[in-house]
Design an enzyme around this catalytic site. Sequence first.
Site, short mmCIF file in Angstrom:
data_model
loop_
_atom_site.label_atom_id
_atom_site.label_comp_id
_atom_site.label_asym_id
_atom_site.label_seq_id
_atom_site.Cartn_x
_atom_site.Cartn_y
_atom_site.Cartn_z
N ASN A 274 38.59 9.78 52.99
CA ASN A 274 38.32 9.52 51.58
C ASN A 274 37.18 10.37 51.05
OD1 ASN A 274 35.87 8.27 52.33
ND2 ASN A 274 36.87 6.28 52.57
N CYS A 336 48.08 8.82 47.74
CA CYS A 336 46.90 8.39 48.51
C CYS A 336 46.53 7.02 47.96
CB CYS A 336 45.77 9.41 48.39
SG CYS A 336 45.39 9.95 46.71
N SER A 337 45.35 6.87 47.40
CA SER A 337 45.00 5.59 46.77
C SER A 337 45.41 5.60 45.30
CB SER A 337 43.50 5.32 46.93
OG SER A 337 43.16 5.17 48.29
N ASP A 338 44.70 6.40 44.50
CA ASP A 338 45.03 6.48 43.08
C ASP A 338 45.86 7.71 42.73
OD1 ASP A 338 43.73 4.09 42.25
OD2 ASP A 338 41.80 5.09 42.47
N TRP A 340 45.04 11.01 42.68
CA TRP A 340 44.45 12.14 41.95
C TRP A 340 43.50 12.98 42.79
CZ3 TRP A 340 42.86 7.81 38.21
CH2 TRP A 340 41.84 7.04 38.75
N ASP A 341 43.34 12.67 44.08
CA ASP A 341 42.47 13.46 44.95
C ASP A 341 43.27 14.11 46.08
OD1 ASP A 341 40.05 12.96 43.58
OD2 ASP A 341 39.90 10.99 44.49
N ARG A 342 43.52 13.37 47.14
CA ARG A 342 44.28 13.92 48.27
C ARG A 342 45.71 14.28 47.88
NH1 ARG A 342 41.86 9.08 51.95
NH2 ARG A 342 41.96 8.12 49.87
N ARG A 382 34.08 13.84 39.70
CA ARG A 382 34.00 14.43 41.04
C ARG A 382 32.98 15.57 41.10
NH1 ARG A 382 35.88 10.29 42.13
NH2 ARG A 382 37.98 9.85 42.93
#
Length: 750
Positions: A274, A336-338, A340-342, A382
Amino acid sequence: MESIRTPKVDNVKMVERFRTRHPAVGTLYLTTTHLIFVDSAGKRETWILHTHMSSLEKQPLSAGGSPLLIRCKDFRCLTFVIPRDRECQDIYASLQELSKPADIEKLYAFVYASADGMEKSYGWDLYDTRSEYLRMGVPNQLWTLSSLNNKFELCDTYPKHLFVPASASTPIILGSSKFRSRGRLPVLSYFHSKTQAAICRCSQPLSGFRARCVEDEQMLHCILKSNPSKNSDFMYVVDTRPKINAMANKAAGKGYENDNHYTDIKFQFLGIENIHVMRASLQKLLDVCEMKNPTMSAFLQGLEASGWLKHIKAVVDTSVFIAEAVKGGHSVLVHCSDGWDRTAQTCSLSSLILDPYYRTIQGFQALIEKEWLSFGHKFTDRCGFLDTPDNKEVSPVFTQFVEATWQVMQQYPCAFQFNERFLLTIHDHVYSCQFGTFIGNCEKDRLDLRLNERTYSLWGHINKNMSEFLNPLYKKEYEVSHPMLSPNTSSQCFKFWKGMYQRYDVGLHPREQIADVLSAAKDHSDSLEDHVSLLEKRVTQICRILGKSEDVIQKKLNGGVSMESLDNLKETEDNIMEEKSEKIPINGNCDIKPEQSSKDTGDLIDIRSDNESGFDESSSQMSKSGHGDLNTVRTGIETGSLSLDSSVCSVGRDQLSLDLLVLEMSSVAIDWKSFRNIHNCSCASPFNSFTKKFHCWKCGEVFCMRCIAKNIPLPGHATRRPVPVCRPCYKEIRHSPSMEFPPQTNSLDS
């Protein structure tokens, strides 16, 4: 200006890593946008954007003064030793306020004005979502454009234009959106036209321990059925998180898909950590980079302990898995979670591996627009643009994507149109806030801020300076020979990127980048070939004036006849010359009698503008006789009683005269100065290993980008293509009476 308490401090020492023994002494200036250091000799300037500053540390007072340590988001680290503690405290307090404004509209992009006259609107319309999907072959019978998010009512962090399976009804789309975290339902990210397989992206389901949603299950089934491939009996669902993290989210009512409810899927956990782990890992890496004179074992142990390359490898591993699945004809849903990252990291990198278009400059810009900007990567949070009490949202997610791209480039140096400087420039300007491209957390934020009207676009800046970012090793045929890349993800294939993390550490890098030397050699060769093409044309014209036959002219151009041998032919051709001399127009008199035959007309002076040859075309080689030939030509013309001080003939744009010949010969630099041992531009801007050095194509001297911002056609080039020249040469050519110019331009043509 209220934030600036002390605008100027004299006798400041600037201490750089690896240069502690001989610090530069000069004056420190504080403006509303930059901290500027100018050494006492005025030969070197160091500019630091306030928005680039990551942390400020006022160190204990020493005998030499009060040290102020500045760490930047582009990984520069500088210490300024200020004579008086009071002045140091003022500078420190001002920078604390200026580096992280509380209001987003106080960022640099809203006050920045381009120095090269670029319009604010330029670059904002270079990417269009529907055009990009149309390039992939969408919409079609399998995928369609949904209008449910036109007003951002379905999901405010998604783009307006969403592509969904054609078989998915409105109730299915709405139901799936309600069952996904933050409404980020499964939508199309990339469509592979050859295999018909797709990469889709979304956020985690709100499944908890027992919850299920029929509409969401139907949505995944529609994605599966949108792949008509024979291998599409199942699809992959890739959860980029470690399994233990996904299981922990179940307690919060989220989690991952239950394969008992979702039929015909294969579920994969791929273990990318994360944002908090990544932030801590980068800090450990930077601590290693700041070590003074580390031993080999200390550096390698520190690099291993940071875990940074392990995380980069995890991103590349996941992306390769997705690309291989699509190549094999299986659609993939990534989250991933939301989402918008991974998810942004892996969807974009797998698309780059699959599609050669994304390995071009224009394509890479489109990839960032689509996967990062449109789909709502939270750049403002970020990257830490604003002063917020909680910095837990800051994380180097985009930095990891840029490095993962660089790692793939190291294995395929000929497959990418852009170079390392292109990646570094994008990374720098993500954090600089000089352009509005990356301001905001989603597409809706950027529309609400009207960034396309109030700020400049980074893509416009890059397109204006395209030559700075071209890879001289790029081979376009790789689009056919390597349509999909297969990077080796073995641990030994991953490198420490000192060009990113130790870019400003003098002494760690070669004096010149190989790519820059190759680019300069190619530009020099192009300039000389273009000059030779024009000289061949002029030799042909002058030989025709002297009445030489076409065979003799061709022998001369091929190096088979010298000017001395041409003179020896004079006696044998006296009769021809006497006949032709009556036809040679003097002082612009080009009248031709109608009764003259076409053969005679062909022997007249043929002076036409030659604008059809390009830089990529080959030209024949000039005689080795060099400048001596020009003197012989002048002598021959003068002894032939043909004065070239005035126009000999005017057909089209060319006017052949002695002044024009001199201008053409002197307007192209035959020798270009070497990059070696050039540390500063004439304007005092310092050169480092990653600063692009430019040659003036007229004088051959080396300049920085600011001093060579003018492009103009050179009289000595056949193509009349605008090329970069320095400011003095630009003024000299512009005021030349013997040269016609197209409309002025400042851009570098690629």
